[in-house]
Design an enzyme around this catalytic site. Sequence first.
Site, PDB file in Angstrom:
ATOM      1  N   SER B 304      25.477  24.740  -8.791  1.00 11.62           N
ATOM      2  CA  SER B 304      25.656  24.498 -10.226  1.00 11.62           C
ATOM      3  C   SER B 304      27.035  23.937 -10.551  1.00 11.62           C
ATOM      4  O   SER B 304      28.029  24.277  -9.899  1.00 11.62           O
ATOM      5  CB  SER B 304      25.503  25.816 -11.006  1.00 11.62           C
ATOM      6  OG  SER B 304      24.253  26.378 -10.804  1.00 11.62           O
ATOM      7  N   HIS B 386      22.765  31.421 -16.118  1.00 10.55           N
ATOM      8  CA  HIS B 386      22.262  32.037 -14.887  1.00 10.55           C
ATOM      9  C   HIS B 386      22.554  33.536 -14.838  1.00 10.55           C
ATOM     10  O   HIS B 386      21.715  34.326 -14.419  1.00 10.55           O
ATOM     11  CB  HIS B 386      22.845  31.329 -13.664  1.00 10.55           C
ATOM     12  CG  HIS B 386      22.338  29.935 -13.489  1.00 10.55           C
ATOM     13  ND1 HIS B 386      21.006  29.642 -13.325  1.00 10.55           N
ATOM     14  CD2 HIS B 386      22.978  28.736 -13.498  1.00 10.55           C
ATOM     15  CE1 HIS B 386      20.850  28.332 -13.209  1.00 10.55           C
ATOM     16  NE2 HIS B 386      22.039  27.749 -13.320  1.00 10.55           N
TER      17      HIS B 386
END
Lengths: 461, 461, 461, 461
Positions: B304, B386
Amino acid sequence: MNTFSFSALLQKFQNLGLSLDLFKDKPRPNFDEVTHDLCSTLLQLRGEASSVAIAEEIIRHYRGGTLAEKQGFFRYLHDTLGADAGRVDQAIRNWQGTPSGQNLQALGAACEPPRIELLRTLNTAPGGTMALIDMRDDLLKMAGDDPVFAVIDEDLLHLFRAWFNRGFLELRRIDWQTPALILEKLIEYESVHEIQGWDDLRRRLESDRGCFGFFHPAIPDVPLIFVEAALTNGISDNVRALLQQEPPRNGHTPDKLPNTAVFYSINNCLQGLRGVSFGNFLIKHVIEHLAVEAPHITQYVTLSPIPGFMRWLKKEWPQLSQNGDGKGVLAPDAKEAVDALLRGELNADMIAASQPLQTTLPALCARYLVLAKSRDKPADPVARFHLGNGARLERINWMADASPNGIAQSAGLMVNYVYDRKTMARNHEAYEQQNEVAYSLAVRKLLPGPAVPMIKLAPAR
Amino acid sequence: MNTFSFSALLQKFQNLGLSLDLFKDKPRPNFDEVTHDLCSTLLQLRGEASSVAIAEEIIRHYRGGTLAEKQGFFRYLHDTLGADAGRVDQAIRNWQGTPSGQNLQALGAACEPPRIELLRTLNTAPGGTMALIDMRDDLLKMAGDDPVFAVIDEDLLHLFRAWFNRGFLELRRIDWQTPALILEKLIEYESVHEIQGWDDLRRRLESDRGCFGFFHPAIPDVPLIFVEAALTNGISDNVRALLQQEPPRNGHTPDKLPNTAVFYSINNCLQGLRGVSFGNFLIKHVIEHLAVEAPHITQYVTLSPIPGFMRWLKKEWPQLSQNGDGKGVLAPDAKEAVDALLRGELNADMIAASQPLQTTLPALCARYLVLAKSRDKPADPVARFHLGNGARLERINWMADASPNGIAQSAGLMVNYVYDRKTMARNHEAYEQQNEVAYSLAVRKLLPGPAVPMIKLAPAR
Amino acid sequence: MNTFSFSALLQKFQNLGLSLDLFKDKPRPNFDEVTHDLCSTLLQLRGEASSVAIAEEIIRHYRGGTLAEKQGFFRYLHDTLGADAGRVDQAIRNWQGTPSGQNLQALGAACEPPRIELLRTLNTAPGGTMALIDMRDDLLKMAGDDPVFAVIDEDLLHLFRAWFNRGFLELRRIDWQTPALILEKLIEYESVHEIQGWDDLRRRLESDRGCFGFFHPAIPDVPLIFVEAALTNGISDNVRALLQQEPPRNGHTPDKLPNTAVFYSINNCLQGLRGVSFGNFLIKHVIEHLAVEAPHITQYVTLSPIPGFMRWLKKEWPQLSQNGDGKGVLAPDAKEAVDALLRGELNADMIAASQPLQTTLPALCARYLVLAKSRDKPADPVARFHLGNGARLERINWMADASPNGIAQSAGLMVNYVYDRKTMARNHEAYEQQNEVAYSLAVRKLLPGPAVPMIKLAPAR
Amino acid sequence: MNTFSFSALLQKFQNLGLSLDLFKDKPRPNFDEVTHDLCSTLLQLRGEASSVAIAEEIIRHYRGGTLAEKQGFFRYLHDTLGADAGRVDQAIRNWQGTPSGQNLQALGAACEPPRIELLRTLNTAPGGTMALIDMRDDLLKMAGDDPVFAVIDEDLLHLFRAWFNRGFLELRRIDWQTPALILEKLIEYESVHEIQGWDDLRRRLESDRGCFGFFHPAIPDVPLIFVEAALTNGISDNVRALLQQEPPRNGHTPDKLPNTAVFYSINNCLQGLRGVSFGNFLIKHVIEHLAVEAPHITQYVTLSPIPGFMRWLKKEWPQLSQNGDGKGVLAPDAKEAVDALLRGELNADMIAASQPLQTTLPALCARYLVLAKSRDKPADPVARFHLGNGARLERINWMADASPNGIAQSAGLMVNYVYDRKTMARNHEAYEQQNEVAYSLAVRKLLPGPAVPMIKLAPAR
């Protein structure tokens, strides 16, 4: 509450990595305790993905409950998961202070109770939509006057109206190529003209018939509603003849293509969706579909029962039979025959053989359908449905349904309503706004006097 | 307003058998007049089937409008199709008189404005759902502070949350067998790592990759959201290496089946659905799916970006660089290097070659991700997503994205979040309720002092 | 031969429970040995289910072979797996003794070599059909005159003709909803008018175009043949204009629905199926399909190249230019222009500007298409295809394809063939039996003298 | 011959643009004339697209014929559409002159009669494949010895073997989601254990059962063959118990997942495909399928009838009962009981109660299955099928089928054959090449003496 499933539930929580603290002081909790704990857990998860598993658990748990336990669940939803009155009152004060659109919207939001969010989350479980429909089915069967149940019922109905928006429904033709899983639903839910097993079902799905249903993507194996049609030449006036007609041998040959679709049965499948209306859309979608697929079909009619006729006649006959109507529709010897009919002394054959009844009953039926009202609309529920859709009352058929039920509810009469694509919208408007009923010239002749205006045929506007 | 389409509209009304009285004094009506007339007609039809055609007409009409005309349409919805204040006030009095569940429900119902019914009916038009999503897209682009637009936006969002309930979404694998119509949407909407045409797209859909999307039955050709994964051995620490990896020749042979799914991109497709969240469900559904379909995959991680790191560093560096942290993570020569970095004097190669930065930046980044907060949650939006899903911050990767954008936003750093099926639910709970952030021992070592408690690993409870 | 795959093969045999005796004296057998052993094993298994696995192995093995090894495989099929000459001779004697139907059938059966059974069994492997098609593709590329290869080629062709019987093919529309896996085949195999990437492809699949292919159930991802059409108003006379036409904005509006389908490209995809003809069926099926789906299309034409025209003209011109034709079609100044053309001195613009060529070339082309013969049929292969299908030569178009290839092969001319559903079958019969060519009055006028009878238009017979 | 359909035929020819000259002197031609004319027309069309319509006409015409007319049709195919003897003889001379592969191939081609091409073209008609299968069904019912019919039968069988190549068949699971059109075929064709209507059918398709069929793409609505399995724990020894077992309430719960698939019925649907074998492939494909889909299934067995046992026993008993076998398997009091059994004096209950029979009959049955031969293979047809597939004779079950049919054919005995994936291929080889029969130790104990070698269990070779 089954202790085995409780241990399975504990196991499931552990697998999900969820805390078991909820249950630590309850070695064998009762139905209510589990319900409340699961529901509060679910609401705290605020949409987290494992909420799907909890939702599934609540549904399984609910399904295993007794009637009393289920009622307890609904009371819990009502009492504990209601809106926050303090927040509502604050929103009311804001709105009264500044009556803006935004404050009104905020007030509406404050009125939405947390149980709505709970129900929305239950819908995320596998089979959740069907489970909620079944839940409302349970609710509708419970004692009707309890306002607690009425509130939950209204919540579910409100959700269903959003979810079952017409834009999400799919029209599907149902035929012998359809999975058996769906076909058995037709046998189960057909209540107008019962299906006598799989052979009868197959007959109803052959090439000179058509069956269409609305389906929702979340319940792909159950038609929400379905309509059965027969493709014929001319307007059918007898339902037994229609149902028993021989199937075509090798498909229709071009010189006798059917010109008429006769809708002879329309059935809702899911009681839990009562109040979410699909029927008017379904018939019209089928008509649109046939207009493209079968352009040789030029007229669309129903062959419909008149469920309230005999009940109405019983009530109104004393007065009707005294007054006569001065128009000659009541034949001289009709009174005696109708009296006998109402006393239940006549069987189907005797009715069929009675000339006075053949003259009088259709005229009485025309009065019933056109003039008898309930809150300004036709008293007959089937008439209300089709006329409300914009159909026209076309013809009253003598001895069209000689079954015991047909004799009992309407002395064997049935009626054709015509769906005419050119006048439907106008009829609907006139019906909705001026309570006008559209009927044919033939029906007009059965009615007394010129006092009842027939709906105008569509001039070129 | 285009007069041609007006005459077409008149024609359509005539075909539907609807009255043209509305328009009789308006030979060339303007956009607003047509809008208002169509909307009021639609509301009067009360669900009649021809309302679908009117709904279609309103959508077509809206689409042809200028920005100003569209804004006028939203003001009309707000001002004219709002709730009846009198009815609201009566409902308030009832509720204040008897604060029952039923009266509260009635108050909520009174607050629902007729425009909601209008929007629901627009949804029945062909393509209606997409049209409403586009309408909200328009709305979101309009000047943000106007409360009128905010109210309509909230109405639409409320409808969408009901309609796009997770229970109605379908997870689909997207691969080279998928219709081109859907695949071109991936090219259009991928914004994390842009797809360079159809060859790049095909590479991303080969057997060592996986792409999954959520679809709604009413919009079958557009994924609402999609996630791209690479199936690898071990956790990837460099996005370019990941994207450029050679495809397998003949499928994976058994001796080197991948053991890791690396999610490297997740994208929403429809701006008009902003605020209806799908992302957490999607990743978890994909994990459930892979757990069954590809049991050799044993870990699920992301690779990410850290979009807010450099922005945060710029702001915090003056204070951080003065204080040091007494822990040795800030190397002696780091200050000079970071200063140069923040002045924009270092390109990717220079950063890559800097030992002090390689020591210092990950430690700073760990502070950013774990300690920097916005309203008690992590300041970084991707971390928020997340960690909020229950993932764990696993590893900070040096020089993982050397693209200009990667250098600009995070000095080339990227991060792995791990989705561990055993701890996700607990992490989510701790995050939601105690604002706790789950991180690995490796990250722990980058943080100063023992003061920040690491989330406990799940003991056997 | 790769030893690794040999050990894998041994492993596979063991897994199947098959004996490894075959290989016991061959620690590292060569390609031929493995081939022969596998093939004889397969034939001995006589259809047992594990034969599928052996078949798969043979295919994998074949694919890994060098050109020489593959040729060796074909020689093995020819030499070793041929019919038993003794059995053939006995069958001949039986037939000569008693020339019955049964004895003839037995003779035919005796002539069928075991390799046919081998090929049939290879077809049972996953992807077997495609593998055999690829095998024939290899074969067709090998030196053409070797009778060994010709025999195997004929065997395969015979099998393919049975398997690809028209009754097993499926007509499918190919559009932007089609899986990308199939669409990329169009880009790969379109050879008449090359597709310039995915944007060009999408253009060819929009609503004013149509692309249709035949598919076989065993090869669902590759069209065997596909045809591209443009839906236009009137017969198109220029291929660039056709291909570059702007797509419709919002679909065709009713006042300008196209009335013509122009087939501008037809392509076979699989060389290995050469000689199994689908083309005539495809065009006619598409016409049948459009006649139902798009009844507004009333004429079906091609816009076709004339691949052999310039080659023919070069050869025939010396004689043609001397004789003239006494009909005035050869303009006085034509000779000089044609001479220059044939010397390659004229580019597209110069040809376009030449009045003499515009008068003369179409007339010469008409002669070529109608009068030039090869074995009694038209010399031009495209003409042979369409006229053989029953189409009619309709119009010769000046400067219809100004591309370098169009100039080179036909001086920019293209031709329309008309598929007229009323006359196709008769034209086909006349073509097949009397070698007659159907052409229009316009073409008739370009031809010399009354000597060439035009095919009669269909009178009522 | 129906004159109406003749006029329709003329109309059709005219619509196709085909000449009616054929029929001009035959105002009311008979069946044969029409047949011959249509067939010769079809062959002349040489694959032209309108041949599909003629093929359709021939099929329709054939279907309407009487038995005699159909026989005439087959004679016509044989006599008139046979191969050209002159061409055959020339090919023979070529082959005898130069016995090359090419000349042999040419001889084979010369032997192929034109009727083969005719049959291939009939296959192109809609429903053509099924029509040809029905045609062969007719043929098989005709007097068996006529060589004319045998020749045509062989032609059709040859075509079917090519078309129904295993590579073209599709294995499909059949369950309650399957279209009714297919399900009714199961009811129609199940002949081993008759299906008692739709409720019984549904039971056979529940989650603890499995039904699988092979389908061909050209006949998507009829399974060519289907097999029914029950998923159980342990090997079932009684077919009634198996069929009457209660369905699972909520699917199998993990602690009692079934470990055995019992195949209890396998049926071919289409008589016209007799001789094209699918059965061995089907069972093995289902096993492959279950091995992936249901890994908890670890053994695959049949529960099979022994159709020839009692017939064999009746014949062999006189000699067997005299000799005894010196092994003690024939109990002292067995003779009397078997005599009574063979005289038909014992009903199911009496058999069940007889201790001597329970000892003796299984031993006799073991002899029958293992030792009784027909052309070196087992005499029992069901044994031949399963043993030929590589299965092993596992167990003989006492009183496993007490139905009248079960008593009559095998005194209530049934047998389990085991399909063991590790030994199937070897068993098959040994069976095919050395006529060896695989059986279990339990069966071994029932057999006399050590003289009959049991097939070796697979050592590591």
